[in-house]
Design a protein around this motif. Structure first.
Motif, PDB file in Angstrom:
ATOM      1  N   ALA A  55       0.911  -1.172   0.057  1.00 60.60           N
ATOM      2  CA  ALA A  55       0.047   0.287  -0.111  1.00 60.60           C
ATOM      3  C   ALA A  55       0.917   1.379   0.016  1.00 60.60           C
ATOM      4  CB  ALA A  55      -0.881  -0.044   1.184  1.00 60.60           C
ATOM      5  N   LYS A  56       2.022   1.154   0.699  1.00 62.99           N
ATOM      6  CA  LYS A  56       2.902   2.399   0.841  1.00 62.99           C
ATOM      7  C   LYS A  56       3.552   2.520  -0.654  1.00 62.99           C
ATOM      8  CE  LYS A  56       5.423   2.639   4.787  1.00 62.99           C
ATOM      9  NZ  LYS A  56       6.147   2.286   5.693  1.00 62.99           N
ATOM     10  N   TRP A  57       4.042   1.360  -1.235  1.00 61.62           N
ATOM     11  CA  TRP A  57       4.669   1.529  -2.478  1.00 61.62           C
ATOM     12  C   TRP A  57       3.601   2.089  -3.431  1.00 61.62           C
ATOM     13  CZ3 TRP A  57       4.114  -0.109  -7.507  1.00 61.62           C
ATOM     14  CH2 TRP A  57       5.379  -0.234  -8.292  1.00 61.62           C
ATOM     15  N   ASP A  58       2.072   1.666  -3.249  1.00 59.67           N
ATOM     16  CA  ASP A  58       1.483   2.108  -4.339  1.00 59.67           C
ATOM     17  C   ASP A  58       1.200   3.676  -4.238  1.00 59.67           C
ATOM     18  OD1 ASP A  58       1.072  -0.208  -5.310  1.00 59.67           O
ATOM     19  OD2 ASP A  58      -1.032  -0.989  -4.413  1.00 59.67           O
ATOM     20  N   ALA A  59       0.946   4.095  -2.852  1.00 65.36           N
ATOM     21  CA  ALA A  59       0.893   5.506  -2.702  1.00 65.36           C
ATOM     22  C   ALA A  59       2.022   6.480  -3.076  1.00 65.36           C
ATOM     23  CB  ALA A  59       0.564   5.656  -1.103  1.00 65.36           C
ATOM     24  N   TRP A  60       3.213   5.741  -2.962  1.00 67.48           N
ATOM     25  CA  TRP A  60       4.104   6.653  -3.724  1.00 67.48           C
ATOM     26  C   TRP A  60       4.411   6.487  -5.220  1.00 67.48           C
ATOM     27  CZ3 TRP A  60       9.983   4.468  -2.891  1.00 67.48           C
ATOM     28  CH2 TRP A  60      10.794   5.373  -3.451  1.00 67.48           C
ATOM     29  N   LYS A  61       3.973   5.320  -5.938  1.00 64.87           N
ATOM     30  CA  LYS A  61       3.913   5.220  -7.399  1.00 64.87           C
ATOM     31  C   LYS A  61       2.661   6.218  -7.873  1.00 64.87           C
ATOM     32  CE  LYS A  61       4.797   2.817 -11.105  1.00 64.87           C
ATOM     33  NZ  LYS A  61       6.413   2.925 -11.847  1.00 64.87           N
ATOM     34  N   ALA A  62       1.825   6.329  -7.015  1.00 67.33           N
ATOM     35  CA  ALA A  62       0.591   7.257  -7.615  1.00 67.33           C
ATOM     36  C   ALA A  62       1.123   8.706  -7.908  1.00 67.33           C
ATOM     37  CB  ALA A  62      -0.557   7.093  -6.543  1.00 67.33           C
ATOM     38  N   VAL A  63       2.034   9.356  -6.997  1.00 71.42           N
ATOM     39  CA  VAL A  63       2.360  10.365  -7.194  1.00 71.42           C
ATOM     40  C   VAL A  63       3.802  10.668  -7.831  1.00 71.42           C
ATOM     41  CG1 VAL A  63       1.176  11.257  -5.099  1.00 71.42           C
ATOM     42  CG2 VAL A  63       3.617  10.608  -4.888  1.00 71.42           C
ATOM     43  N   GLU A  64       4.446   9.646  -8.658  1.00 65.12           N
ATOM     44  CA  GLU A  64       5.640   9.467  -9.251  1.00 65.12           C
ATOM     45  C   GLU A  64       5.780  10.568 -10.402  1.00 65.12           C
ATOM     46  OE1 GLU A  64       8.351   5.841 -10.751  1.00 65.12           O
ATOM     47  OE2 GLU A  64       5.959   5.961 -11.638  1.00 65.12           O
ATOM     48  N   ALA A  65       4.528  10.975 -10.791  1.00 62.62           N
ATOM     49  CA  ALA A  65       4.817  11.916 -11.849  1.00 62.62           C
ATOM     50  C   ALA A  65       5.015  13.468 -11.624  1.00 62.62           C
ATOM     51  CB  ALA A  65       3.447  12.071 -12.756  1.00 62.62           C
ATOM     52  N   LYS A  66       4.892  13.635 -10.149  1.00 63.03           N
ATOM     53  CA  LYS A  66       5.101  15.049  -9.728  1.00 63.03           C
ATOM     54  C   LYS A  66       6.651  15.388  -9.666  1.00 63.03           C
ATOM     55  CE  LYS A  66       0.937  15.122  -6.717  1.00 63.03           C
ATOM     56  NZ  LYS A  66       0.413  16.287  -7.340  1.00 63.03           N
ATOM     57  N   SER A  67       6.811  16.303  -9.695  1.00 60.51           N
ATOM     58  CA  SER A  67       8.374  16.911  -9.250  1.00 60.51           C
ATOM     59  C   SER A  67       8.428  17.007  -7.790  1.00 60.51           C
ATOM     60  CB  SER A  67       8.725  18.223  -9.887  1.00 60.51           C
ATOM     61  OG  SER A  67       8.111  19.096  -9.397  1.00 60.51           O
TER      62      SER A  67
END
Length: 90
Positions: A55-67
């Motif tokens: 779940a933590k990894w998915d939360a990080w992946k979800a904002v990966e496009a942000k600078s």
């Protein structure tokens, strides 16, 4: 105060909450924090039996496009929102 200093200040302020935020809010904060401090996801997704880390990894992946700056700014906004909610509930 620069963005990085404000980000670090809010990273400390969130620890002062007397009541823990919801799991959803915690995951949002985690993803934004990792994106702001590390950058895009640099690890493989945990296995399906490791629900918490997945779940933590998915939360990080979800904002990966942000600078990094966008992630810092969004993190600060989220912390302010949670602090305001806590103050209103007190």
């Amino acid at each position: 105060m620069g963005l990085k200093e404000e980000f670090e200040e809010h990273a400390e302020k969130i620890k002062t909450l007397t009541q823990s935020p919801s799991n959803e809010d915690l995951l949002v904060l985690y993803g934004l924090y990792k994106q702001a401090t590390v950058g895009p996801v640099n690890t493989s997704r945990p296995g399906m039996f490791n629900m918490r880390d997945r779940a933590k990894w998915d939360a990080w992946k979800a904002v990966e496009a942000k600078s990094k700056d966008e992630a810092m700014s969004d993190y600060i906004t989220k912390v302010k929102q949670l602090l305001e909610e806590a103050a209103a509930a007190a």
